[in-house]
Design an enzyme around this catalytic site. Sequence first.
Site, PDB file in Angstrom:
ATOM      1  N   GLU A 162       0.802  -1.251   0.000  1.00  0.00           N
ATOM      2  CA  GLU A 162       0.000   0.000   0.000  1.00  0.00           C
ATOM      3  C   GLU A 162       0.823   1.284   0.000  1.00  0.00           C
ATOM      4  OE1 GLU A 162      -2.730  -0.376   3.312  1.00  0.00           O
ATOM      5  OE2 GLU A 162      -3.808  -2.021   2.348  1.00  0.00           O
ATOM      6  N   GLU A 275      -6.265 -10.801  -1.446  1.00  0.00           N
ATOM      7  CA  GLU A 275      -7.138 -10.581  -0.277  1.00  0.00           C
ATOM      8  C   GLU A 275      -8.596 -10.457  -0.690  1.00  0.00           C
ATOM      9  OE1 GLU A 275      -5.634  -7.275   2.087  1.00  0.00           O
ATOM     10  OE2 GLU A 275      -3.563  -7.844   1.718  1.00  0.00           O
TER      11      GLU A 275
END
Length: 372
Positions: A162, A275
């Site tokens: 991220e 995910e």
Amino acid sequence: MSLNRRQFAAAPLGLLLPALASAAPANTSGEIPSLAEAFGSRMRFGSAVTAEQVRDPKLAAFIARQFSILVAENAMKPQSLSRGEGRYDFSDADTIADFAHQQGLPLRGHTLVWHNQTAAWMFTENGAEVSRATLIARMERYIADVVGHFRGRVLSWDVVNEAFVFGEAGVETDGDGMRMSPWRRIIGPEFIEIAFRAAAKADPHALLFYNDYESQAPQKVAAIRKMAQGLRAKGVRIDGIGHQMHCARAWPPVADVAAAIDAIAADGLKQHVTELDIALNDQVTGTTVKAATEELLKAQAQRYSELMTLFMSRRDKVSAVLVWGIGDAHSWLLNWPRARFEAPLLFDAQLKPKPAYYAVLEAANASAHAAP
Ligand code: XIL
């Protein structure tokens, strides 16, 4: 665990064939088809797990039967592993890594360098903010120690998680869309390069991934590709991109996901869906849904079907898909971005298969007859 994955998978297969054919709910043996079996060698299909889950024999059997790749939901993050500089508690992470090894399941390593769930001591030194040189040395040591500890047991590491942000109110970024995390602010944009170099040195055989959410959004795809191309131009190894794929009932458009996969594959990078979950709310942060109605569960299953069909049609580009949790009772989306109702996974709170499970099973079976 006395039975290995092969034994779990093999035992009920004969009994399961009728259920497989009709995609009917649990058959008389109480067993439902194994997703891992249905995908076979065409796709690694897995889940995020906790140490508590794999220590529970019933759940461990369920996990070993349904999945063909694992990732620790939290146990391999710095906050879970680090106890100070050079000090670690690997107990939960080792429980998961040992279980995966015993069952012959590859393990994703998640994650080394992130702005969340980091080690509290990392960014301070003598009561003040840590210097650039010290932070680099600490990062390099952390990566060497942790990647070294799991060497030979991890298929792929999410080295950096991220790092890019576009269009999020209140999140500061640099001119390239890089998040002004302590890593970026104190070290500079080269923190990414330093992390990948350290990981490559610590385990020459583990695949090295960059992982992010909204990785199908055109601006983010462009930023990720530029970053990966930049690393490679300098001779720094990066092997793949992880698409988190935290989705919702009406977001993101499947066409964007397809375009992102194709663009990243064109750069010669491997890809994992790392995910996956699909919120019942129409947007990821929505709070309007209060219950899992039949209609919503059907719409969710349809979304799982579209996405899994896409991933299977691009299985020459995407080599693993992992859901972010087993059953709805433990999904992170129940508490993110605030406490709310959600039910984003394949199994319900009692681990009963949902329409979403049957949609994934069907996509797995259908892919046996379709070339990538
Ligand atoms: C989440 C876990 O699921 C939660 O249990 C934890 O409290 C917070 O982190 N992106 C990631 C994951 O890369 O590590 C996050 O996992 C979800 C978003």
